[in-house]
Write an enzyme that holds these catalytic residues in place. Structure first.
Site, PDB file in Angstrom:
ATOM      1  N   TYR A  85      53.503  28.802  51.874  1.00 20.34           N
ATOM      2  CA  TYR A  85      53.661  27.419  52.376  1.00 20.34           C
ATOM      3  C   TYR A  85      55.118  26.946  52.295  1.00 20.34           C
TER       4      TYR A  85
ATOM      5  N   ASN B 226      48.446  35.491  49.253  1.00 23.40           N
ATOM      6  CA  ASN B 226      48.017  34.133  49.606  1.00 23.40           C
ATOM      7  C   ASN B 226      48.673  33.659  50.906  1.00 23.40           C
TER       8      ASN B 226
ATOM      9  N   PHE C  80      60.059  32.587  45.484  1.00 24.59           N
ATOM     10  CA  PHE C  80      58.857  31.764  45.618  1.00 24.59           C
ATOM     11  C   PHE C  80      57.606  32.517  45.162  1.00 24.59           C
TER      12      PHE C  80
ATOM     13  N   GLY D  44      54.506  33.933  43.736  1.00 19.62           N
ATOM     14  CA  GLY D  44      53.792  33.602  42.510  1.00 19.62           C
ATOM     15  C   GLY D  44      52.410  33.106  42.873  1.00 19.62           C
TER      16      GLY D  44
ATOM     17  N   SER E 112      58.205  23.903  38.572  1.00 19.77           N
ATOM     18  CA  SER E 112      57.255  22.842  38.910  1.00 19.77           C
ATOM     19  C   SER E 112      57.376  21.690  37.931  1.00 19.77           C
TER      20      SER E 112
ATOM     21  N   TYR F 230      48.911  28.698  34.392  1.00 27.47           N
ATOM     22  CA  TYR F 230      49.860  28.599  35.513  1.00 27.47           C
ATOM     23  C   TYR F 230      51.134  27.884  35.054  1.00 27.47           C
TER      24      TYR F 230
ATOM     25  N   LYS G  76      55.346  29.128  34.452  1.00 30.67           N
ATOM     26  CA  LYS G  76      56.563  28.484  34.974  1.00 30.67           C
ATOM     27  C   LYS G  76      57.531  28.180  33.834  1.00 30.67           C
TER      28      LYS G  76
ATOM     29  N   ASN H 297      55.203  17.057  44.172  1.00 35.37           N
ATOM     30  CA  ASN H 297      54.002  17.454  44.942  1.00 35.37           C
ATOM     31  C   ASN H 297      54.325  17.652  46.418  1.00 35.37           C
TER      32      ASN H 297
ATOM     33  N   LEU I  36      45.355  17.385  46.797  1.00 33.24           N
ATOM     34  CA  LEU I  36      44.893  16.196  47.506  1.00 33.24           C
ATOM     35  C   LEU I  36      45.092  16.247  49.027  1.00 33.24           C
TER      36      LEU I  36
ATOM     37  N   ARG J 287      51.490  10.197  41.875  1.00 30.77           N
ATOM     38  CA  ARG J 287      52.316  11.402  41.959  1.00 30.77           C
ATOM     39  C   ARG J 287      53.497  11.151  42.890  1.00 30.77           C
TER      40      ARG J 287
HETATM   41  P1  NAD Z   1      51.974  30.000  48.416  1.00 31.10           P
HETATM   42  O1  NAD Z   1      50.850  30.642  47.701  1.00 31.10           O
HETATM   43  O2  NAD Z   1      51.720  29.408  49.745  1.00 31.10           O
HETATM   44  O3  NAD Z   1      53.186  31.017  48.561  1.00 31.10           O
HETATM   45  C1  NAD Z   1      53.446  32.023  47.611  1.00 31.10           C
HETATM   46  C2  NAD Z   1      53.653  33.315  48.358  1.00 31.10           C
HETATM   47  O4  NAD Z   1      53.939  34.345  47.399  1.00 31.10           O
HETATM   48  C3  NAD Z   1      52.414  33.764  49.133  1.00 31.10           C
HETATM   49  O5  NAD Z   1      52.807  34.105  50.444  1.00 31.10           O
HETATM   50  C4  NAD Z   1      51.917  34.986  48.366  1.00 31.10           C
HETATM   51  O6  NAD Z   1      51.301  35.924  49.225  1.00 31.10           O
HETATM   52  C5  NAD Z   1      53.191  35.504  47.750  1.00 31.10           C
HETATM   53  N1  NAD Z   1      53.053  36.277  46.497  1.00 31.10           N
HETATM   54  C6  NAD Z   1      52.423  35.913  45.353  1.00 31.10           C
HETATM   55  N2  NAD Z   1      52.556  36.891  44.426  1.00 31.10           N
HETATM   56  C7  NAD Z   1      53.281  37.873  45.006  1.00 31.10           C
HETATM   57  C8  NAD Z   1      53.761  39.144  44.566  1.00 31.10           C
HETATM   58  N3  NAD Z   1      53.508  39.607  43.336  1.00 31.10           N
HETATM   59  N4  NAD Z   1      54.490  39.893  45.416  1.00 31.10           N
HETATM   60  C9  NAD Z   1      54.757  39.446  46.672  1.00 31.10           C
HETATM   61  N5  NAD Z   1      54.343  38.280  47.142  1.00 31.10           N
HETATM   62  C10 NAD Z   1      53.609  37.504  46.317  1.00 31.10           C
HETATM   63  O7  NAD Z   1      52.584  28.903  47.427  1.00 31.10           O
HETATM   64  P2  NAD Z   1      53.663  27.778  47.710  1.00 31.10           P
HETATM   65  O8  NAD Z   1      52.964  26.479  47.659  1.00 31.10           O
HETATM   66  O9  NAD Z   1      54.480  28.134  48.867  1.00 31.10           O
HETATM   67  O10 NAD Z   1      54.512  27.901  46.374  1.00 31.10           O
HETATM   68  C11 NAD Z   1      55.687  28.688  46.297  1.00 31.10           C
HETATM   69  C12 NAD Z   1      56.172  28.683  44.869  1.00 31.10           C
HETATM   70  O11 NAD Z   1      56.404  27.334  44.453  1.00 31.10           O
HETATM   71  C13 NAD Z   1      55.192  29.264  43.863  1.00 31.10           C
HETATM   72  O12 NAD Z   1      55.924  29.975  42.893  1.00 31.10           O
HETATM   73  C14 NAD Z   1      54.546  28.039  43.260  1.00 31.10           C
HETATM   74  O13 NAD Z   1      54.080  28.291  41.954  1.00 31.10           O
HETATM   75  C15 NAD Z   1      55.701  27.063  43.264  1.00 31.10           C
HETATM   76  N6  NAD Z   1      55.255  25.666  43.267  1.00 31.10           N
HETATM   77  C16 NAD Z   1      54.383  25.240  44.223  1.00 31.10           C
HETATM   78  C17 NAD Z   1      53.941  23.925  44.219  1.00 31.10           C
HETATM   79  C18 NAD Z   1      52.946  23.447  45.256  1.00 31.10           C
HETATM   80  O14 NAD Z   1      52.335  22.408  45.049  1.00 31.10           O
HETATM   81  N7  NAD Z   1      52.759  24.107  46.372  1.00 31.10           N
HETATM   82  C19 NAD Z   1      54.399  23.030  43.240  1.00 31.10           C
HETATM   83  C20 NAD Z   1      55.307  23.493  42.292  1.00 31.10           C
HETATM   84  C21 NAD Z   1      55.735  24.820  42.318  1.00 31.10           C
HETATM   85  C1  UD1 Z   2      48.392  20.024  40.654  1.00 32.36           C
HETATM   86  C2  UD1 Z   2      48.473  20.845  39.409  1.00 32.36           C
HETATM   87  C3  UD1 Z   2      49.929  21.165  39.116  1.00 32.36           C
HETATM   88  C4  UD1 Z   2      50.564  21.855  40.316  1.00 32.36           C
HETATM   89  C5  UD1 Z   2      50.396  20.960  41.537  1.00 32.36           C
HETATM   90  C6  UD1 Z   2      50.920  21.563  42.779  1.00 32.36           C
HETATM   91  C7  UD1 Z   2      46.550  20.216  38.057  1.00 32.36           C
HETATM   92  C8  UD1 Z   2      46.073  19.552  36.802  1.00 32.36           C
HETATM   93  N1  UD1 Z   2      47.864  20.139  38.303  1.00 32.36           N
HETATM   94  O1  UD1 Z   2      49.109  18.823  40.443  1.00 32.36           O
HETATM   95  O2  UD1 Z   2      50.025  22.002  37.990  1.00 32.36           O
HETATM   96  O3  UD1 Z   2      51.941  22.102  40.083  1.00 32.36           O
HETATM   97  O4  UD1 Z   2      48.999  20.695  41.734  1.00 32.36           O
HETATM   98  O5  UD1 Z   2      50.154  22.674  43.168  1.00 32.36           O
HETATM   99  O6  UD1 Z   2      45.772  20.815  38.778  1.00 32.36           O
HETATM  100  N2  UD1 Z   2      42.988  14.241  43.569  1.00 32.36           N
HETATM  101  C9  UD1 Z   2      41.824  13.612  43.943  1.00 32.36           C
HETATM  102  N3  UD1 Z   2      40.928  14.329  44.685  1.00 32.36           N
HETATM  103  C10 UD1 Z   2      41.133  15.623  45.062  1.00 32.36           C
HETATM  104  C11 UD1 Z   2      42.349  16.252  44.675  1.00 32.36           C
HETATM  105  C12 UD1 Z   2      43.256  15.526  43.915  1.00 32.36           C
HETATM  106  O7  UD1 Z   2      41.598  12.455  43.622  1.00 32.36           O
HETATM  107  O8  UD1 Z   2      40.267  16.223  45.723  1.00 32.36           O
HETATM  108  C13 UD1 Z   2      43.992  13.463  42.801  1.00 32.36           C
HETATM  109  C14 UD1 Z   2      44.335  14.041  41.445  1.00 32.36           C
HETATM  110  O9  UD1 Z   2      43.474  13.552  40.455  1.00 32.36           O
HETATM  111  C15 UD1 Z   2      45.788  13.568  41.286  1.00 32.36           C
HETATM  112  C16 UD1 Z   2      46.324  13.550  42.711  1.00 32.36           C
HETATM  113  O10 UD1 Z   2      45.185  13.497  43.557  1.00 32.36           O
HETATM  114  O11 UD1 Z   2      45.820  12.259  40.779  1.00 32.36           O
HETATM  115  C17 UD1 Z   2      47.143  14.773  43.067  1.00 32.36           C
HETATM  116  O12 UD1 Z   2      46.384  15.953  42.773  1.00 32.36           O
HETATM  117  P1  UD1 Z   2      46.893  17.405  43.211  1.00 32.36           P
HETATM  118  O13 UD1 Z   2      47.248  17.396  44.653  1.00 32.36           O
HETATM  119  O14 UD1 Z   2      45.872  18.388  42.774  1.00 32.36           O
HETATM  120  O15 UD1 Z   2      48.247  17.585  42.419  1.00 32.36           O
HETATM  121  P2  UD1 Z   2      48.546  17.459  40.845  1.00 32.36           P
HETATM  122  O16 UD1 Z   2      47.319  17.217  40.066  1.00 32.36           O
HETATM  123  O17 UD1 Z   2      49.652  16.484  40.681  1.00 32.36           O
END
Ligand code: NAD
Ligand code: UD1
Length: 338
Positions: free
Chosen positions: A11, A35, A80, A82, A124, A149, A153, A179, A200, A231
C-alpha cells in the site's frame, strides 16, 4: 544509482514508488507478494509510464537478496517490507519477529557488504505505546507496546540506533507513520486488505460499496470530543512524499534521524464517517459497540520536526483522503483482483 524499495508493491510502497518514478529516481523493488499482487506493477506503469525493476524475493532470503545487490547499483534503501496486522501478530508472534526483524537484519548485513549507507525505515506511531499526552513528539517515551507487531517496530528502531552508533558513516531515517488512508488520485492504486479489514478506512469503504452491512464503531466512551477514538489520519500520497524528503535529508549525512509523519490533527471515528459521507454523498450506516481491546483514547502527532528539518508537511486533508479512498474502492470493488 538506484533506490531499493522493499515491500514496494504494498500500500504505502506502491504510492512511494510512483512518487520516486515521477521524480526520476531509478527504482528497484523487492517484494515476495505475501500481502500484495503483481497487478500493482501494471498499475504503477499506467500512472507513470515507467517500469521499476522488480524481484520476487523474500527479504529474509540472504542469498536471494544478495543477487539483487550484485546486479543493481543500490545507493539507498527504503524498507517497507514487513507484516502489519496487529491481530495476526498476537496469534503468530514468531512469524512477526522472524519476518520483520529477520528481513531488517538481512538487509543491514547486505548493506554493509555492498557499502550502502542510506536507509529509510517504516516505523509506526505504535512505538509510543499508550500515550500519556498528545500531540506526540519524537523524543517522547517509547515502549509499552501491547502486541508483537508493535514490539517488532520498537526492536528494529533499537537495532537501527545501535547500527548508527557503531557505523558513523551510516545515514538512517526512522519514519513513524500515524494512520495512513487515501489512495492515488488516479484510482489505480490503493489499499487492498485481505479478508475483513482491521483498519477503519477500508472498513468504511467496504460498507459504502455494499460489501459489508454497517460499520462497528468501537466504543463511544473515550475521553474525546464525541467519545469515539481520535487518530491522526494522513493521506498516503503525503506519506509517500515524506520518503522523498527523507532521502534528500540523508544526502546531508545526518547520521540517525527520527520523524513523525502525521498531520498534527486529531480526527475521531465519527468525524471520519461524517467527512466520508459529506465528501462522497453516501451514507455509512454504523452501530456503536464495545471498545476494541488495546485501543487508546487519542493518538496524534506533533509533526513540526519533519517540517523544520526536512521541509515536509502534509498538504492533503481528510476530505481529500475520503474522496480518494472511495474513488479507489468504487473503481476496484475487489481490490486488485479482476
Ligand atoms: P503492506 O502489507 O501493504 O505492504 C508491505 C509489503 O511488504 C507487501 O507488499 C508485502 O508483500 C511485502 N513483504 C512483507 N514481508 C516481506 C518479506 N519478508 N520479503 C519481501 N516482501 C515482504 O503494508 P503497508 O501498509 O504498505 O506498510 C508498509 C510498512 O509500513 C510496513 O512495514 C508497516 O508495518 C509499516 N506501517 C504501516 C502502517 C499502516 O497503517 N499501513 C502504519 C505504520 C507503519
Ligand atoms: C492500528 C493498530 C496500530 C497500527 C495501525 C496501522 C491496533 C490496536 N493498532 O491502529 O498498531 O500501526 O492500525 O495499521 O490495532 N475503529 C472502529 N471500527 C473499525 C475499525 C476501527 O471504530 O472497524 C476505530 C478504532 O477503535 C480506532 C480508530 O477507528 O479508534 C482507528 O482504528 P485503526 O484504523 O484500526 O487504527 P489504529 O487502531 O489507530
Amino acid at each position: 544509482m538506484a533506490v531499493l524499495v522493499t515491500g514496494g508493491t504494498g500500500y504505502i510502497g506502491s504510492h512511494t514508488v510512483v512518487d520516486l518514478l515521477e521524480h526520476n529516481y531509478d527504482v528497484v523493488i523487492v517484494d515476495n507478494y505475501v500481502n500484495s499482487k503483481p497487478e500493482v506493477l501494471n498499475r504503477i506503469f499506467k500512472i507513470t509510464g515507467k517500469k521499476p525493476r522488480f524481484y520476487e524475493i523474500d527479504v529474509c532470503n540472504e542469498q536471494g537478496l544478495r543477487t539483487v545487490f550484485e546486479k543493481e547499483k543500490i545507493t539507498d534503501v527504503i524498507h517497507f517490507a514487513g507484516l502489519k496486522s496487529v491481530g495476526e501478530s498476537t496469534q503468530k508472534p514468531g512469524l512477526y519477529y522472524s519476518n520483520n526483524i529477520g528481513s531488517s537484519l538481512t538487509l543491514l548485513k547486505l548493506m554493509h557488504e555492498f557499502n550502502v549507507k542510506n536507509i529509510v525505515f517504516s516505523s509506526s506511531a505504535t512505538v509510543y505505546g499508550v500515550p500519556d499526552h498528545v500531540p506526540l513528539k519524537e523524543d517522547d517515551n517509547i515502549g509499552g507496546c501491547t502486541n508483537p507487531y508493535g514490539e517488532t517496530k520498537l526492536d528494529i528502531e533499537y537495532i537501527l540506533k545501535y547500527e548508527a552508533e557503531q557505523h558513523k558513516d551510516m545515514n538512517i531515517a526512522i519514519l513513524r507513520y500515524f494512520n495512513p488512508i487515501g489512495a492515488h488520485k488516479s484510482g489505480l492504486i490503493g489499499e487492498d486488505p485481505q479478508g475483513i479489514p482491521n483498519n477503519l478506512m477500508p472498513y468504511i469503504t467496504q460498507v459504502a460499496v455494499g460489501k459489508r452491512d454497517h460499520l462497528n464503531v468501537f466504543g463511544s466512551d473515550y475521553k474525546t470530543h464525541d467519545g469515539t477514538g481520535v487518530r491522526d489520519y494522513i493521506h498516503v500520497v503525503d506519506l509517500a512524499s515524506g520518503h522523498l524528503a527523507a532521502l534528500r535529508k540523508l544526502e546531508e549525512k545526518p547520521g540517525l534521524v527520527i520523524y513523525n509523519l502525521g498531520t498534527g490533527t486529531g480526527t475521531s471515528v465519527l468525524d471520519l464517517v461524517n467527512a466520508f459521507e459529506k465528501a462522497n454523498n453516501i451514507k455509512v450506516p454504523y452501530v456503536i459497540c464495545d471498545r476494541r481491546p488495546g485501543d487508546v483514547d487519542e493518538n496524534y502527532a506533533d509533526a513540526t520536526k519533519a517540517f523544520k528539518e526536512m521541509g515536509w508537511k502534509a498538504k492533503l486533508n481528510i476530505v481529500d483522503a475520503c474522496r480518494d479512498s472511495w474513488n479507489w474502492q468504487k473503481n476496484n470493488p475487489k481490490g486488485y483482483d479482476k
